[in-house]
Structures are given as structure tokens and as C-alpha cells.
Design a protein around this motif. Structure first.
Motif, mmCIF file in Angstrom:
data_model
loop_
_atom_site.group_PDB
_atom_site.id
_atom_site.type_symbol
_atom_site.label_atom_id
_atom_site.label_comp_id
_atom_site.label_asym_id
_atom_site.label_seq_id
_atom_site.Cartn_x
_atom_site.Cartn_y
_atom_site.Cartn_z
ATOM 1 N N VAL A 158 8.877 0.060 9.976
ATOM 2 C CA VAL A 158 8.557 -1.520 9.201
ATOM 3 C C VAL A 158 10.308 -2.073 9.278
ATOM 4 O O VAL A 158 11.000 -1.282 9.344
ATOM 5 N N ALA A 159 9.968 -3.216 9.584
ATOM 6 C CA ALA A 159 11.028 -4.192 9.663
ATOM 7 C C ALA A 159 12.064 -4.312 8.741
ATOM 8 O O ALA A 159 11.392 -3.802 7.062
ATOM 9 N N PRO A 160 12.886 -4.536 8.755
ATOM 10 C CA PRO A 160 14.503 -4.580 7.437
ATOM 11 C C PRO A 160 13.912 -5.447 6.141
ATOM 12 O O PRO A 160 13.784 -4.834 4.887
ATOM 13 N N LYS A 161 13.581 -5.936 6.456
ATOM 14 C CA LYS A 161 13.175 -6.716 5.238
ATOM 15 C C LYS A 161 11.955 -6.955 4.810
ATOM 16 O O LYS A 161 11.614 -7.957 3.515
ATOM 17 N N ALA A 162 11.530 -6.840 5.747
ATOM 18 C CA ALA A 162 9.663 -5.672 5.105
ATOM 19 C C ALA A 162 9.561 -4.606 3.753
ATOM 20 O O ALA A 162 9.100 -4.644 3.658
ATOM 21 N N LYS A 163 10.768 -3.557 4.606
ATOM 22 C CA LYS A 163 10.817 -2.252 3.155
ATOM 23 C C LYS A 163 10.395 -2.808 1.919
ATOM 24 O O LYS A 163 9.783 -1.808 0.955
ATOM 25 N N GLU A 164 11.407 -3.982 1.651
ATOM 26 C CA GLU A 164 10.576 -4.214 -0.409
ATOM 27 C C GLU A 164 9.211 -5.112 -0.396
ATOM 28 O O GLU A 164 8.957 -5.188 -1.447
ATOM 29 N N LEU A 165 8.952 -5.239 1.144
ATOM 30 C CA LEU A 165 6.836 -5.419 0.245
ATOM 31 C C LEU A 165 5.918 -4.829 -0.061
ATOM 32 O O LEU A 165 6.149 -3.705 -0.066
ATOM 33 N N LEU A 166 5.408 -5.583 -2.130
ATOM 34 C CA LEU A 166 4.635 -5.051 -2.311
ATOM 35 C C LEU A 166 3.607 -4.427 -1.695
ATOM 36 O O LEU A 166 3.302 -3.126 -1.513
ATOM 37 N N VAL A 167 3.223 -5.392 -0.125
ATOM 38 C CA VAL A 167 1.950 -4.588 0.275
ATOM 39 C C VAL A 167 2.356 -3.202 0.618
ATOM 40 O O VAL A 167 1.079 -2.383 1.046
ATOM 41 N N ILE A 168 3.407 -2.863 1.518
ATOM 42 C CA ILE A 168 3.927 -2.285 2.161
ATOM 43 C C ILE A 168 4.114 -0.883 1.443
ATOM 44 O O ILE A 168 3.416 0.915 1.426
ATOM 45 N N LYS A 169 4.667 -1.299 0.104
ATOM 46 C CA LYS A 169 4.939 -0.180 -1.122
ATOM 47 C C LYS A 169 3.576 0.957 -1.606
ATOM 48 O O LYS A 169 3.254 1.864 -1.458
ATOM 49 N N SER A 170 2.390 -0.813 -2.178
ATOM 50 C CA SER A 170 1.790 0.100 -2.527
ATOM 51 C C SER A 170 0.746 0.755 -1.539
ATOM 52 O O SER A 170 -0.183 1.494 -1.740
ATOM 53 N N ALA A 171 0.866 0.456 0.098
ATOM 54 C CA ALA A 171 -0.092 1.043 0.965
ATOM 55 C C ALA A 171 0.224 2.825 1.027
ATOM 56 O O ALA A 171 -0.191 3.352 0.963
ATOM 57 N N LEU A 172 2.048 2.519 0.682
ATOM 58 C CA LEU A 172 2.762 4.265 0.934
ATOM 59 C C LEU A 172 1.464 5.196 -0.226
ATOM 60 O O LEU A 172 2.319 6.070 -0.470
ATOM 61 N N VAL A 173 1.914 4.263 -1.307
ATOM 62 C CA VAL A 173 1.145 5.068 -2.677
ATOM 63 C C VAL A 173 -0.200 5.676 -2.394
ATOM 64 O O VAL A 173 -0.140 6.658 -2.579
ATOM 65 N N SER A 174 -1.039 4.683 -1.924
ATOM 66 C CA SER A 174 -2.212 4.717 -2.073
ATOM 67 C C SER A 174 -2.506 5.826 -0.906
ATOM 68 O O SER A 174 -3.381 6.296 -0.953
ATOM 69 N N ASN A 175 -1.891 5.996 0.359
ATOM 70 C CA ASN A 175 -1.824 6.400 1.426
ATOM 71 C C ASN A 175 -1.043 7.740 1.609
ATOM 72 O O ASN A 175 -1.348 8.696 2.236
ATOM 73 N N GLU A 176 -1.059 8.322 0.464
ATOM 74 C CA GLU A 176 -0.529 9.566 0.253
ATOM 75 C C GLU A 176 -0.654 10.909 0.649
ATOM 76 O O GLU A 176 -0.539 12.084 1.103
ATOM 77 N N ARG A 177 -2.242 11.194 0.381
ATOM 78 C CA ARG A 177 -2.959 12.281 0.621
ATOM 79 C C ARG A 177 -3.335 12.533 1.524
ATOM 80 O O ARG A 177 -3.793 12.539 2.155
ATOM 81 N N VAL A 178 -3.433 10.939 2.808
ATOM 82 C CA VAL A 178 -3.756 10.436 3.553
ATOM 83 C C VAL A 178 -2.702 11.488 4.873
ATOM 84 O O VAL A 178 -2.182 11.496 4.915
#
Length: 197
Positions: free
Chosen positions: A136-156
Motif C-alpha cells: 500500500v502506498a505510504p500516503k494511502a496507509k491511513e485510508l478508511l477503505v484499506i483499514k476497514s478491509a484489513l479488519v474485515s479480512n482478518e479471518r481470510v
């Protein structure tokens, strides 16, 4: 550019795909599947091709190009085709857990939020190679979309041909996928038979 505006769940029902494969979660319904007449051989081949195109979000012209490339490679054509589709950047972003669905992954890549080997890549069909570092690009690491994807994909679980480092938001491609590492219920031989007519 052509856009498929068919509702995802309706299309999944038509093609017999479980929406979980695409990254969608739904409540289980007790609806009975529609009864169909016996499907012809051509009908089965066509439906299998449409299923793969829908899962990966590829249109006919691009899909035919992938088939021609798979045909020219050594090995089994159907397995080569599946490996080519799996090695698309948008699919890799989805498999690494940086997006909830392949459509979301495609948009994340298109907006320039993904880098490959330190360089920004905004082409979803970019093919990764063994040894590539997808991050993930440095500027995009704080994006809500990516953070929420990481939370929802913890079990994947991440496939064996990829390795992910969640803290650094990056993953590496260990090798190209083999057919047994691709967990989709697809009979790629029917697609090869359809195109070889």
C-alpha cells in the motif's frame, strides 16, 4: 469502457456462484434454486466462461487475449489461463486482504494506492511476477477503505503463493499460482473446449 451494472447477487445466483467467493457476505436464504431444463454442452461451456469473467471482472476482448496467451505457453492451457487471471494486480491486492472485494481492489489500484517494487502502479490488469513486492502506498496507509478491509479480512487466509506482512501493509509474490492453489470451483477445461471450436 464497458460497465456491467447487473446487481452482483443476482448475477451470482444466475451463474451459480457463492457470493463469498467474490468477497460479499449475505444472509443465508432458504430460496429454492430455479429449476432448469437440461443444459446443453455449449450452455455449460458458456456458463463456465461467464462465471470466470464475472469473478475476475474481465470483459470478452481481454479474456480472449488471456486465453491466447495461455494457449501459447507451455503446459495445460486451462491451468495457464487460471494462473494468468490470478496473477493480475487487482486479484493479488484482494488475495492479500488489502480490499474486501475484487471490485474494491480494482478501484484501489486505479486510484494509485498500490505500489509494486516501490513504484506506483495504477493498472489493475498488471501481471505480478515471482519476487514482486506489492504494498500500500505510504500516503494511502491511513485510508478508511484499506483499514476497514484489513479488519474485515482478518479471518481470510492468504494463499500459499503469497506472503503478507500486515504491520507494513505489504505482501510478496513467492511464486505463480498452481491450479491446486486456486480455490475457485471452476472447470477451466470447459472454457478451453469452448474456445477451441
Amino acid at each position: 469502457m464497458a460497465i456491467d451494472r447487473t446487481p452482483v447477487l443476482k448475477r451470482c445466483r444466475q451463474l451459480g456462484i457463492d457470493p463469498v467467493v467474490l468477497g460479499y457476505t449475505t444472509k443465508e436464504s432458504k430460496r429454492q434454486p430455479a429449476r432448469r431444463r437440461k443444459e446443453s454442452e455449449y450452455g455449460m461451456q458458456l456458463r463456465e466462461k461467464q462465471k470466470v469473467k464475472f469473478i475476475y471482472g474481465v470483459l470478452e476482448k481481454q479474456f480472449r487475449g488471456y486465453y491466447k496467451r495461455a494457449l501459447s505457453q507451455e503446459g495445460v492451457t486451462g491451468e495457464n489461463l487460471m494462473a494468468i487471471l490470478e496473477s493480475r494486480l487487482d486479484n493479488v491486492v484482494f488475495r492479500l486482504g488489502f480490499a474486501r472485494t475484487r471490485k474494491e481492489a480494482r478501484q484501489t489500484v486505479t486510484h494509485g494506492h498500490i505500489t509494486v517494487n516501490g513504484k506506483r502502479v495504477d493498472i489493475p490488469s498488471y501481471r505480478v511476477r515471482p519476487g514482486d513486492l506489492v504494498a500500500v502506498a505510504p500516503k494511502a496507509k491511513e485510508l478508511l477503505v484499506i483499514k476497514s478491509a484489513l479488519v474485515s479480512n482478518e479471518r481470510v487466509s492468504v494463499p500459499a503463493w503469497l506472503e503478507v506482512d500486515i504491520e507494513k501493509l505489504q505482501g510478496s509474490v513467492l511464486s505463480l499460482p498452481t491450479r491446486d492453489q486456486i480455490d475457485l470451483d471452476i472447470n477451466e477445461q470447459l472454457i478451453v473446449e469452448l474456445y477451441s471450436k
